[in-house]
Write an enzyme that holds these catalytic residues in place. Sequence first.
Site, mmCIF file in Angstrom:
data_model
loop_
_atom_site.group_PDB
_atom_site.id
_atom_site.type_symbol
_atom_site.label_atom_id
_atom_site.label_comp_id
_atom_site.label_asym_id
_atom_site.label_seq_id
_atom_site.Cartn_x
_atom_site.Cartn_y
_atom_site.Cartn_z
ATOM 1 N N ASP A 77 0.824 -1.210 0.000
ATOM 2 C CA ASP A 77 0.000 0.000 0.000
ATOM 3 C C ASP A 77 0.862 1.264 0.000
ATOM 4 O O ASP A 77 2.011 1.262 0.440
ATOM 5 C CB ASP A 77 -0.937 0.014 1.210
ATOM 6 N N GLU A 110 0.017 -1.246 5.624
ATOM 7 C CA GLU A 110 1.094 -0.748 6.488
ATOM 8 C C GLU A 110 0.930 0.730 6.798
ATOM 9 O O GLU A 110 1.298 1.195 7.871
ATOM 10 C CB GLU A 110 2.457 -0.999 5.827
#
Length: 282
Positions: free
Chosen positions: A81, A144
Amino acid sequence: MHDDLLNKIDHDYTVKKLEEMIAIPSVVKEEKELAYYLQGELESLGFETELHEVEPGRPNIYGWLKGAKPGKRLNFNGHMDTVPVVSGWDTDPFKPVKKDGKIYGLGSNDMKGGIACTLSMLKAFADSGHQFKGELSFSGVIDEEAYGEGAKAMLKTDWSKVDAILLGEPSQGTKENPTALGITGKVLYDIYVHGVAAHGFSPEAGVNAVEQAGIILANLHKLKIAKRDGFKGNYSTLKIEGGYKVYSVVVPAECRFEVNRLTVPGETVESVIKDMENLIAS
Ligand SMILES: [Zn+2]
């Protein structure tokens, strides 16, 4: 074998993979397409793969190459991400731009660059045909930049039993010692300030929750941010909300704000909560 592998690193491949990944939007919560892309890449290198659905439509990707004999397991990890697109971009964040020896695009640094380097290294290793013991693997995780749900889910599986995990994050270590042993932790303070509502013409009859929150925020520099070589402890206010929904002259009774704090080895969730409690009490 070491020099041979270094010679096999194909920098054009690294750049190509980075550019391809920048062009696949993977803003937090939308990591799926990049997971599929990484699955295809790993399989093309001869890795076995598995998608691990952490939340509906949000998979981690794991890929592994087994050596001829049993041995230690080494995992290279990266988060898929990126943060959302924010203001200030001059170009399309999903179209990589090469300029002055750098590649610009959302996630180019954090951390598609790290993943591209990892893929390049795995390719050099797979192409070399070197015999080895144990297992070489890659894990791509979701979330994350938010709550870390991908890494948490991974650590509930057999992947928690690998002998070592190496992260290609850009923010750790020093110039002299770029590979840090460990990584910063993260605590999100979610703070509710409760005041007392009053008419705005008589503020002395109430307690203004927004102003009280402001006092706390203005004093955040008093937090005892620990220092440790190669690690970055810090804080950052991410959000504040409070006051009326529809304009009215009312002293607000509620305010809420979020502060992100990075912790260094030696600090604990309990110690940094205590630090904030002490600050608010002072
Ligand atoms: Zn990162």
